[in-house]
Design a protein around this motif. Structure first.
Motif, PDB file in Angstrom:
ATOM      1  N   UNK A 188      49.739  14.409 -20.106  1.00 41.22           N
ATOM      2  CA  UNK A 188      48.539  13.982 -20.842  1.00 41.22           C
ATOM      3  C   UNK A 188      47.360  13.777 -19.885  1.00 41.22           C
ATOM      4  N   UNK A 189      46.185  14.288 -20.253  1.00 39.32           N
ATOM      5  CA  UNK A 189      45.015  14.247 -19.364  1.00 39.32           C
ATOM      6  C   UNK A 189      44.715  12.829 -18.874  1.00 39.32           C
ATOM      7  N   UNK A 190      44.922  11.854 -19.742  1.00 36.48           N
ATOM      8  CA  UNK A 190      44.602  10.466 -19.394  1.00 36.48           C
ATOM      9  C   UNK A 190      45.479   9.949 -18.249  1.00 36.48           C
ATOM     10  N   UNK A 191      46.623  10.583 -18.034  1.00 37.16           N
ATOM     11  CA  UNK A 191      47.536  10.109 -16.984  1.00 37.16           C
ATOM     12  C   UNK A 191      47.240  10.733 -15.619  1.00 37.16           C
ATOM     13  N   UNK A 192      46.360  11.727 -15.583  1.00 34.64           N
ATOM     14  CA  UNK A 192      46.147  12.468 -14.326  1.00 34.64           C
ATOM     15  C   UNK A 192      45.517  11.610 -13.232  1.00 34.64           C
ATOM     16  N   UNK A 193      44.730  10.592 -13.631  1.00 34.51           N
ATOM     17  CA  UNK A 193      44.080   9.793 -12.583  1.00 34.51           C
ATOM     18  C   UNK A 193      45.074   8.912 -11.834  1.00 34.51           C
ATOM     19  N   UNK A 194      46.290   8.775 -12.355  1.00 32.14           N
ATOM     20  CA  UNK A 194      47.274   7.916 -11.689  1.00 32.14           C
ATOM     21  C   UNK A 194      48.381   8.710 -10.983  1.00 32.14           C
ATOM     22  N   UNK A 195      48.304  10.048 -10.977  1.00 33.30           N
ATOM     23  CA  UNK A 195      49.412  10.797 -10.357  1.00 33.30           C
ATOM     24  C   UNK A 195      49.397  10.639  -8.831  1.00 33.30           C
ATOM     25  N   UNK A 196      50.581  10.653  -8.221  1.00 36.41           N
ATOM     26  CA  UNK A 196      50.719  10.434  -6.784  1.00 36.41           C
ATOM     27  C   UNK A 196      50.816  11.770  -6.040  1.00 36.41           C
ATOM     28  N   UNK A 197      50.583  11.749  -4.708  1.00 39.93           N
ATOM     29  CA  UNK A 197      50.760  12.970  -3.918  1.00 39.93           C
ATOM     30  C   UNK A 197      52.158  13.583  -4.065  1.00 39.93           C
ATOM     31  N   UNK A 198      53.183  12.755  -4.094  1.00 40.83           N
ATOM     32  CA  UNK A 198      54.529  13.318  -4.216  1.00 40.83           C
ATOM     33  C   UNK A 198      54.734  14.017  -5.554  1.00 40.83           C
ATOM     34  N   UNK A 199      54.157  13.445  -6.610  1.00 39.59           N
ATOM     35  CA  UNK A 199      54.252  14.118  -7.914  1.00 39.59           C
ATOM     36  C   UNK A 199      53.501  15.450  -7.878  1.00 39.59           C
ATOM     37  N   UNK A 200      52.344  15.451  -7.232  1.00 40.42           N
ATOM     38  CA  UNK A 200      51.537  16.677  -7.169  1.00 40.42           C
ATOM     39  C   UNK A 200      52.233  17.752  -6.336  1.00 40.42           C
ATOM     40  N   UNK A 201      53.002  17.316  -5.346  1.00 39.69           N
ATOM     41  CA  UNK A 201      53.654  18.286  -4.456  1.00 39.69           C
ATOM     42  C   UNK A 201      55.008  18.768  -4.987  1.00 39.69           C
ATOM     43  N   UNK A 202      55.462  18.162  -6.089  1.00 45.77           N
ATOM     44  CA  UNK A 202      56.754  18.574  -6.655  1.00 45.77           C
ATOM     45  C   UNK A 202      56.531  19.773  -7.565  1.00 45.77           C
ATOM     46  N   UNK A 203      56.326  20.929  -6.982  1.00 42.41           N
ATOM     47  CA  UNK A 203      56.062  22.121  -7.780  1.00 42.41           C
ATOM     48  C   UNK A 203      57.315  22.525  -8.547  1.00 42.41           C
ATOM     49  N   UNK A 204      57.149  22.887  -9.844  1.00 42.86           N
ATOM     50  CA  UNK A 204      58.337  23.210 -10.638  1.00 42.86           C
ATOM     51  C   UNK A 204      59.126  24.413 -10.107  1.00 42.86           C
TER      52      UNK A 204
END
Ligand code: NDP
Ligand code: MG
Length: 387
Positions: A188-204
């Motif tokens: 959900x777009x509203x949750x993007x401001x709270x994502x962490x570097x590790x979540x961003x680096x966990x490519x599917x």
């Protein structure tokens, strides 16, 4: 067949390690001339023991001295600094250069490989994004052979007729550049401001370095690839359509005027494009397993969501505007991604920062590498001020 001498710039990175994995499978074809690293000196030492290159290069002089001592029992000579990177990329003995340093730091050594007429295995897309015109001129002047490593561009290369010189004459209608949409495709777009570097680096699907992983999450990676494709294949951005394909099985496609669409498929493993580019026009074993089409089962394709991925629009605008806008875009993005990885910037601010700097950017045609570097520095400075 003469053994080809290879320099691996960025040997300790994700692409560098995959390259050495392919090299190790073919000792009859390839031998390592030089390996380079930035921070992972331990890993470089291990790689030197395995491949015994003529040269190893570190960024730092003290690191080089220590490494030289620890490698006293093998003939590898250790060098340090940016000039050494250019030297090992352009040495007469070298046939091929894997350009796999991340970011703007890769520009000069990659250019040195092009100028000196090597087969350039181009992973460092930033070289083309920053200095596409000058880089392609250097390839021409040096008589280099430019082979794309980026999986999408390697796929496109494989789907184009050999020796094509122009899309119109080759009967191409468009390029379909695929991208997975990254780990936040459905968040959900509203949750993007709270994502962490590790979540961003966990490519599917892909395992990659952290910078490009964040770029995949914002889809700036696809934006940079759009610019890369324009230079590699000599087309304007409107020839290239970005398609979201969550499974990362189709690595890109070329559509022809007769309605044929050629695609290259395979498991998401960079050893395929690496082996392809190293051996081209031949084919060699890469260690990548067979694609199980039955297990893959569903291949989905979507239009990218512009609201979720504003970076795509920014990159397309920079590509269309030309001049030094892509260099500025790349520089601001590097600053923003580094700040995000250090926990100093919220994820959605990455694209906002790029937008802010580009909105005020005057833009001038860079006629030299120094001019490109000046644009790069100025954009970094503006981005840092706005952080
Ligand atoms: P990594 O971060 O895994 O590796 C980067 C490499 O560059 C490392 O060897 C690193 O050294 C070295 N390096 C970093 N900074 C410097 C510097 N300032 N001077 C000299 N060397 C430096 O990145 P990837 O392997 O993922 O990506 C490399 C390039 O390939 C990027 O341009 C990326 O866009 C491109 N690419 C990568 C793909 C992938 O699947 N990984 C796919 C398509 C393109 P050290 O580790 O010792 O610090
Ligand atoms: Mg790619």
């Amino acid at each position: 067949m003469a053994i080809k001498q290879l320099t691996v710039l960025g040997a300790t990175g994700s692409i560098g390690v995959s390259t050495l994995d392919v090299v190790a499978r073919h000792p009859d074809r390839y031998s390592v001339f030089a390996l380079t690293c930035h921070s992972q000196v331990e890993l470089l030492a291990q790689q030197c023991r395995q491949f015994v290159p003529r040269y190893a290069v570190t960024s730092d002089k003290d690191q080089a001295t220590k490494l030289q001592q620890s490698l006293a029992d093998i003939p590898t000579e250790v060098l340090a600094g940016p000039q050494a990177l250019c030297d090992v990329a352009s040495a007469d003995e070298v046939d091929m250069v894997m350009a796999a340093i991340v970011g703007a730091a890769g520009l000069l050594p990659t250019l040195a490989a092009a100028e000196s007429g090597k087969r350039v295995l181009l992973a460092n897309k930033e070289s083309l994004v920053m200095a596409g015109n000058l880089f392609m001129q250097a390839v021409q002047r040096g008589g280099a052979e430019l082979l794309p490593i980026d999986s999408e561009h390697n796929a496109i290369f494989q789907c184009l007729p050999e020796g094509y010189d122009h899309f119109d004459r080759a009967g191409v209608r468009k390029i379909l550049l695929t991208g997975s949409g990254g780990p936040f495709r459905t968040t959900p777009l509203a949750e993007l401001s709270a994502v962490t570097p590790d979540q961003a680096c966990a490519h599917p699907n892909w395992s990659m370095g952290r910078k490009i992983s964040v770029d995949s999450a914002t889809m700036m990676n696809k934006g940079l690839e759009l610019i890369e494709a324009c230079w590699l294949f000599n087309v304007s951005p409107d020839w290239v359509e970005v398609v979201v394909h969550p499974q990362s099985v189709v690595h890109s496609m070329v559509e022809y005027v007769d309605g044929s669409v050629l695609a290259q498929l395979g498991n998401p493993d960079m050893r395929t494009p690496i082996a392809h580019a190293m051996a081209w026009p031949q084919r060699i074993e890469s260690g990548v397993s067979s694609l199980d089409m039955v297990a893959a089962a569903r291949l989905e394709f979507e239009v990218p969501d512009e609201q979720r991925f504003p970076s795509l629009r920014l990159a397309r605008q920079a590509a269309a505007a030309g001049k030094d806008l892509a260099a500025a875009l790349n520089a601001v993005n590097e600053v923003a991604v580094a700040a995000f990885l250090q926990g100093r910037l919220a994820f959605p601010r990455i694209a906002e920062l790029v937008d802010q700097v580009l909105q005020q950017w005057q833009g001038s045609e860079p006629n030299s590498i120094e001019a490109v570097q000046a644009s790069d520095q100025m954009a970094r400075q503006k981005a840092t001020e706005l952080l």
